[in-house]
Structure formats: C-alpha cells, structure tokens
Motif scaffolding. Structure first.
Motif, PDB file in Angstrom:
ATOM      1  N   THR A   1       0.838  -1.188   0.000  1.00  0.00           N
ATOM      2  CA  THR A   1       0.000   0.000   0.000  1.00  0.00           C
ATOM      3  C   THR A   1       0.881   1.250   0.000  1.00  0.00           C
ATOM      4  O   THR A   1       1.933   1.260   0.642  1.00  0.00           O
ATOM      5  CB  THR A   1      -0.897   0.087   1.253  1.00  0.00           C
ATOM      6  OG1 THR A   1      -0.057   0.215   2.404  1.00  0.00           O
ATOM      7  CG2 THR A   1      -1.772  -1.139   1.405  1.00  0.00           C
ATOM      8  N   GLY A   2       0.453   2.265  -0.722  1.00  0.00           N
ATOM      9  CA  GLY A   2       1.162   3.545  -0.666  1.00  0.00           C
ATOM     10  C   GLY A   2       1.128   4.270  -1.997  1.00  0.00           C
ATOM     11  O   GLY A   2       1.388   3.673  -3.044  1.00  0.00           O
TER      12      GLY A   2
ATOM     13  N   GLU B   1       3.183   6.451  -2.833  1.00  0.00           N
ATOM     14  CA  GLU B   1       4.552   6.745  -3.275  1.00  0.00           C
ATOM     15  C   GLU B   1       5.187   5.577  -4.036  1.00  0.00           C
ATOM     16  O   GLU B   1       6.294   5.696  -4.556  1.00  0.00           O
ATOM     17  CB  GLU B   1       5.420   7.114  -2.054  1.00  0.00           C
ATOM     18  CG  GLU B   1       5.879   5.954  -1.160  1.00  0.00           C
ATOM     19  CD  GLU B   1       4.817   5.430  -0.180  1.00  0.00           C
ATOM     20  OE1 GLU B   1       3.617   5.566  -0.472  1.00  0.00           O
ATOM     21  OE2 GLU B   1       5.207   4.851   0.851  1.00  0.00           O
TER      22      GLU B   1
ATOM     23  N   ASP C   1      -3.345   4.714  -1.565  1.00  0.00           N
ATOM     24  CA  ASP C   1      -3.902   5.130  -0.265  1.00  0.00           C
ATOM     25  C   ASP C   1      -5.297   5.703  -0.470  1.00  0.00           C
ATOM     26  O   ASP C   1      -5.526   6.914  -0.394  1.00  0.00           O
ATOM     27  CB  ASP C   1      -2.974   6.160   0.403  1.00  0.00           C
ATOM     28  CG  ASP C   1      -1.688   5.514   0.893  1.00  0.00           C
ATOM     29  OD1 ASP C   1      -1.733   4.370   1.395  1.00  0.00           O
ATOM     30  OD2 ASP C   1      -0.614   6.135   0.738  1.00  0.00           O
TER      31      ASP C   1
ATOM     32  N   GLY D   1       1.010   1.336   5.845  1.00  0.00           N
ATOM     33  CA  GLY D   1      -0.281   1.855   6.260  1.00  0.00           C
ATOM     34  C   GLY D   1      -0.709   1.510   7.670  1.00  0.00           C
ATOM     35  O   GLY D   1      -1.828   1.808   8.054  1.00  0.00           O
TER      36      GLY D   1
ATOM     37  N   GLU E   1      -0.877   6.833   9.698  1.00  0.00           N
ATOM     38  CA  GLU E   1      -1.566   6.156   8.607  1.00  0.00           C
ATOM     39  C   GLU E   1      -2.634   5.233   9.164  1.00  0.00           C
ATOM     40  O   GLU E   1      -3.575   4.865   8.472  1.00  0.00           O
ATOM     41  CB  GLU E   1      -0.575   5.305   7.805  1.00  0.00           C
ATOM     42  CG  GLU E   1       0.504   6.136   7.165  1.00  0.00           C
ATOM     43  CD  GLU E   1       0.868   5.607   5.795  1.00  0.00           C
ATOM     44  OE1 GLU E   1      -0.044   5.225   5.042  1.00  0.00           O
ATOM     45  OE2 GLU E   1       2.069   5.558   5.505  1.00  0.00           O
TER      46      GLU E   1
HETATM   47 MG    MG Z   1       2.163   4.132   3.478  1.00  0.00          MG
END
Ligand code: MG
Ligand code: AMP
Length: 434
Positions: free
Chosen positions: A203-204, A206, A246, A270, A275
């Motif tokens: 997850t993310g 970035e 996200d 996350g 987060e």
């Molecule tokens: Mg993250």
C-alpha cells in the motif's frame, strides 16, 4: 491493564498485556491460537513433494532393508567361527554374492562367500570381514580374528525401518532425505496438505513497481518482491495483488478480493501511527482486527485479525490478516518472527523452533530493555570454534542493504540492556545445509 481487541471480539488469556507494548513471545502465542491447520489434503507424485507437509503418518509397508545384506565388500561367514579362533582364521571361498544376485547354496563350516556391498547375506552367515583385512591365496582367505567382531559389517532386515512402523509422522515438512525414504518404501506419491493460499499486496501512493519510471518523491515497491520471495521459500501458493493506492475504496475492494481468494492476507504499509487511522477504519469495517505496538525492533506496528470477503464480520469467507509495517526490514522481520510460524502451523507443519546459537559480540551494542531486537549481523566461527558476531552497519528499518549483507539475526532478548564487546548474545543463522 488493557483488554485486547481479540479477533473474536472476546478478551483472551492475553488480556493482561498492553497491546501497545506487546512482547514478541505474547504476539507469537496469540497469532498461533488463530492459526488452525487447513483440513484439505491431496496426493502428489514424489517428485513434486519436496517442502510439502505430510497430511498423515506414513506407515512402512515393508522392512527396510528387506533382507540381511552386506555393508562392505569382503567375505561373509558364520561369526561363530571367531569364538574358536585364536589369532588367525582361514576360510575356503565357496561362492560369490553380488547386489541383486544372491548366493543360494549352503555355506559349510570353515567356508565363506565372496560378497559385495548390498548383496543378500547367504544363509547361515552373519558377519562380513572387509576385503582389506584379508590375504587371499587361491580359494582360501586368512585374516586376524581380532580384526572383526561377530555380526560386523552386516545390515539387518528391518534395522532402518520396520514394516508397520511410522516411517514419517504427519506434519513433517518433506526434505530431500524424506523423499528418498518414501521412495525406499516403494511409494510413488505422498499424501500432503493442500498448499496454503496467501494473498499479499503493498500500500502507498509513493510506490512504483520496478520497470516503471521513478517520479520525484516516489520509491520502488520492494516489499511485494521480498514478501513474494519469502512466501516462495515456504512453498505456499502466493497470490500477488499488486500495489493499492492510499484510497479507502481501493483498499476495501482489494481486501475483500483477498479474503475471497486466500486463507491468509498480508499487507505492507499503512499501519504506522498517522496512517493507521485510515487503514484501521477499513480493516475494522471488514473484520475484527487489532492494532498492536509490538515490543520489537524493527517492526513495532502490526495489525492482526480476520477479515471477511462479504465486507463485514461474519459475511462470506474469512481470512487471517497480517498488516505488516511498510519499512522493508521491518516487513521482513515481522514476517519471519510473527507470520512465518503462523503460516507453518496453518499449512499443517509440526512446530519447529528455529535454533539459536550462542555467540560473542565483537562490538558494544546499544539496546533498550523492554523490547526484543533483531539486529542484522555477520557471524563467523573463530579459530577456537567460538561463534562471534558483529552488526552489519545501519540498523535502520529501511536499510535493506545491511539485511542482504547479514547472515544472521542477532537476537537481543526483551529484558537485555546495552551490551559490551565480548558479551554473550544469541544468533539466528539465515541458512542451513538442507
Ligand atoms: Mg504508506
Ligand atoms: P507506512 O507504514 O506506509 O507509513 O510506510 C513506512 C515506510 O515504509 C515509508 O517510508 C514507506 O515509503 C515505506 N514503504 C511502505 N511500503 C513500501 C514498499 N512496498 N516498498 C518499500 N518501501 C515501502
């Protein structure tokens, strides 16, 4: 005292622990309570059985060896003759026995049979004198009676495995020697547990996948690759669900899909403070999930519980969920210390504690009492046979390079404080022979 948000919603026997400082051993114990072995099994050919888990005991259908046979090349004779011999013993060679070609004649007193390793012992013979102890003249051999004991160099019928005995126990993770052993019993397949299905995703916002251009502020997703590789080593069926942005809706959709298709779901990222609120809402809508702060370094944040494919607790299929921290080394340490034992138990494997080896630290090590640390180390044995270990450098939970460089974890116990050079530590070696 805080009551844990247990996956069933009930407080377990672990309610005496603070979920924001949960000792590693307590987390391991809780997770194992939920790791019920899969029931489903299948039969697979021996060649595909390596690293699979035996679903039931294997009962030996035959004696192994199936008959008394020679353990060395030499001469087979009745060892009773040794008792009467003072010093030298001479015997007349009356025949030959090869592996696959038995000598079926009689062996009279004072006689012997030339025999090769694996050949059946002739009737009346129980001892083999190795050929290197013998001088031969024509058909007569002579040797020092003290060079061999009665019964030596002969393998007895059933001495390795007796017919009707348990050759391998249920829960065995099959190794090369086990595959050979099953073949030695004449078995063509193994009855094994079905492979555990483990879905995983990163997850993310970035994250970019290898092969994609790296825009400013982005990083490559390494966790999905490391997780895939760690799962491959465990021989589970790994299901890669990619990178999830996200975004609450995307996260919910992927979690539901994961619960639908897998027994266990692993996410990375996350779950750290900041987060966690966003992930927490999603996970707690879909299931019963606790957010822990483990007394562990690296790898403090961890989400654990169950999620349901139907979008709410009790609806559809349930899967066990581990929400691992995003930092790459924290992901790996959490996997090895918390997830791996649970996956092995669910796969039906007998618990096998990972051996710890005592070592001496080459350097002082900073350590805070009250958490278990898994530092990356390089271990070697010195000339005196003593294991010595040094940290590989940066212990940042993001530094994969020092993880790659390491050949062990330096396990610093929960209660331990700072260490001096020369202090005793335990190490957990990464690689074994088999
Ligand atoms: Mg993250
Ligand atoms: P998070 O737990 O999502 O806050 O992530 C903690 C740190 O780990 C951040 O620096 C993330 O960029 C990094 N991270 C999260 N997921 C991954 C991943 N899949 N690969 C590499 N780094 C990651």
């Amino acid at each position: 005292m805080t009551t844990l948000n247990h996956p069933t919603g009930q407080a377990g026997c672990i309610s005496q622990y603070d979920p924001q400082a949960l000792p590693v051993s307590a987390a391991q114990a809780i997770v194992l309570q939920w790791a019920a072995p899969l029931a489903a099994s299948e039969r697979v050919p021996l060649r595909g059985a390596l690293a699979r888990v035996l679903a039931e005991d294997v009962i030996s259908p035959i004696d192994v060896p199936a008959y008394d046979n020679a353990a060395m090349d030499g001469y087979a004779f009745d060892g009773a003759a040794l008792a009467d011999a003072s010093g030298g013993l001479s015997l007349a060679v009356c025949g030959k026995a090869f592996a696959g070609h038995a000598y079926s004649g009689d062996v009279a007193a004072g006689a012997c049979v030339r025999i090769m390793t694996g050949a059946p012992m002739p009737a009346g013979c129980d001892t083999v004198v190795p050929q290197e102890h013998v001088s031969a003249q024509g058909d007569v051999i002579a040797f020092d009676a003290n060079a061999v004991k009665r019964g030596a160099n002969a393998r007895r019928k059933g001495e390795d495995l007796a017919r009707g005995g348990v050759a391998l126990a249920a829960g065995r993770v099959l190794r090369a020697s086990d595959i050979g052993l099953l073949a030695s019993l004449g078995l063509v397949e193994a009855h094994v547990k079905q492979r555990l299905r483990v879905a995983y995703f990163s997850t993310g916002d970035e994250l970019r996948s290898p092969g994609e251009p790296l825009e400013p502020g982005c990083i490559y997703d390494s966790n999905r690759y490391a997780l895939g590789a760690m799962l491959q080593r465990l021989n589970v069926e790994a299901i890669d669900l990619g990178v999830v942005r996200d975004d609450p809706a995307a996260l919910a959709a992927t979690l539901k899909l994961a619960a639908e298709t897998a027994d266990v779901v692993l996410t990375s990222g996350g779950v750290s403070v900041g987060e966690a609120d966003f992930t927490r809402t999603q996970l707690q809508t879909l299931g019963d999930v606790s957010f822990w702060g483990l007394a562990m370094r690296p790898g403090r944040p961890l989400a654990f519980g169950r999620i349901w494919s139907g979008g709410r607790p009790g609806a559809g299929r349930a899967a066990l969920l581990f929400g691992l921290p995003g930092n790459p080394v924290a992901t790996m340490v959490s996997f090895y210390q918390i997830v791996r034992p649970a996956l092995m138990a669910m796969a039906g494997a007998q618990a096998q504690p990972v051996p710890l080896v005592p070592a001496l630290s080459d350097q002082p090590i900073k350590k805070r009492a009250g958490r278990t640390e898994f530092q990356r180390g390089l271990a070697r044995r010195d000339a005196s046979g003593q294991w010595r270990v040094a940290p590989t450098g940066s212990q940042s939970s993001g530094a994969l390079s020092t993880m790659s460089e390491a050949n062990c974890f330096i396990v610093l116990a929960h209660e331990a404080g700072d260490l001096d050079a020369g202090d005793a530590v335990d190490i957990m070696l990464f690689d074994g022979v088999v």
